[in-house]
Design an enzyme around this catalytic site. Sequence first.
Site, mmCIF file in Angstrom:
data_model
loop_
_atom_site.group_PDB
_atom_site.id
_atom_site.type_symbol
_atom_site.label_atom_id
_atom_site.label_comp_id
_atom_site.label_asym_id
_atom_site.label_seq_id
_atom_site.Cartn_x
_atom_site.Cartn_y
_atom_site.Cartn_z
ATOM 1 N NE ARG A 55 7.422 -10.266 -7.118
ATOM 2 C CZ ARG A 55 8.190 -10.140 -7.934
ATOM 3 N NH1 ARG A 55 9.542 -9.551 -8.275
ATOM 4 N NH2 ARG A 55 8.158 -11.022 -9.234
ATOM 5 C CB THR A 56 3.473 -13.323 -1.490
ATOM 6 O OG1 THR A 56 3.256 -12.214 -2.926
ATOM 7 C CG2 THR A 56 2.608 -13.093 -0.375
ATOM 8 C CE LYS A 83 -3.509 -37.717 -4.692
ATOM 9 N NZ LYS A 83 -3.512 -38.415 -4.385
ATOM 10 N NE ARG A 105 -1.154 -14.618 -3.721
ATOM 11 C CZ ARG A 105 0.304 -14.037 -3.911
ATOM 12 N NH1 ARG A 105 1.305 -14.362 -5.553
ATOM 13 N NH2 ARG A 105 0.612 -12.981 -3.652
ATOM 14 C CG HIS A 135 -1.262 -8.958 -1.643
ATOM 15 N ND1 HIS A 135 -0.895 -9.640 -0.882
ATOM 16 C CD2 HIS A 135 -0.442 -8.625 -3.125
ATOM 17 C CE1 HIS A 135 0.373 -10.151 -1.141
ATOM 18 N NE2 HIS A 135 0.599 -9.335 -2.312
#
Length: 322
Positions: A55-56, A83, A105, A135
């Site tokens: 969603r976000t 890496k 995020r 959030h």
Amino acid sequence: MKKHLLSSADLSREDAILVLDTAAQLAQVADRPVKKLPTLRGRTVVNLFFEDSTRTRISFEAAAKRLSADVITFSAKGSSVSKGESLKDTALTLEAMGADAVIIRHGSSGAPHRLANAGWINGSVINAGDGLHEHPTQALLDAYTLRENLCGGVGDLAGKRVTIVGDVLHSRVARSNTLLLATLGAHVTLVAPPTLLPVGVENWPCEVSYDLDASLAQADAVMMLRVQLERMNDSYFPTAREYSRRYGLDHRRMESMSEHAIVMHPGPMNRGMEISADVADSKRSVIVSQVTNGVSVRMAVLYLLLGGNSPAQPAPHEGIEE
Ligand code: NCD
């Protein structure tokens, strides 16, 4: 508004209402056949996702595209992060590409703050979920949804009673919501088993209760939280069945709520655990409109942080000198 949106605490009551009012105006774009505004033409928005999201990530991408920004979506899987590239080197790469805003995020609490404050990049940083911490755009879209359903889409949430239920310990949604709802004048009650409450919750601007039924009777809205099994390396409750019986929202419990009260969930849901399928799909559930509102609210945040009303590109007569 501050330059970055890292926490709900970055928003004053006036800032939050400005975001909600701007989102309400921008929501009208979604009803048009052509869902696009030229506002952020020429700006670059980077979606930097080190943790899974449906969603976000999609919502931020849709929001930036509807404002005509160039969007680069970067997920850690498949990039040089796997890496072993550091956050700093990733940030310097983004800076070299001229990112005007970075939406991040990250699994570690505080990563967006580091990105914003270390001086690695010049653009605005928007926290799209950091570890167990915050959030803020989820809190804004939840406030928008509450205001739309309980307050006719205007003003703040003064006096409204919101009950947030479940895995508060692992939930950045709970923390950001509690802060923002308090700023907007709502009365928040957290309901959770004692094992799923964070240390220091007594300092949050809310009440805490272990009795879901008592709290539901008074609520204008109930927000169910996902039980975040992927963050649990211990046993926090006896069984899933026991959890559902005490802290889950089923049809019988929903019936005990006031007639006007709404049911929310940030998604993704564990249907049958914290929320039963019939409740999730019931008329009182606003879960799908939370997702829709997420796009408008994120458009508003990008618009306000990137100064959408100042010219993004030089006018023709200000063009590059020959
Ligand atoms: C939440 C998150 O990632 O913090 N989901 C979301 O952004 N819609 C909540 C969760 O994962 O349970």
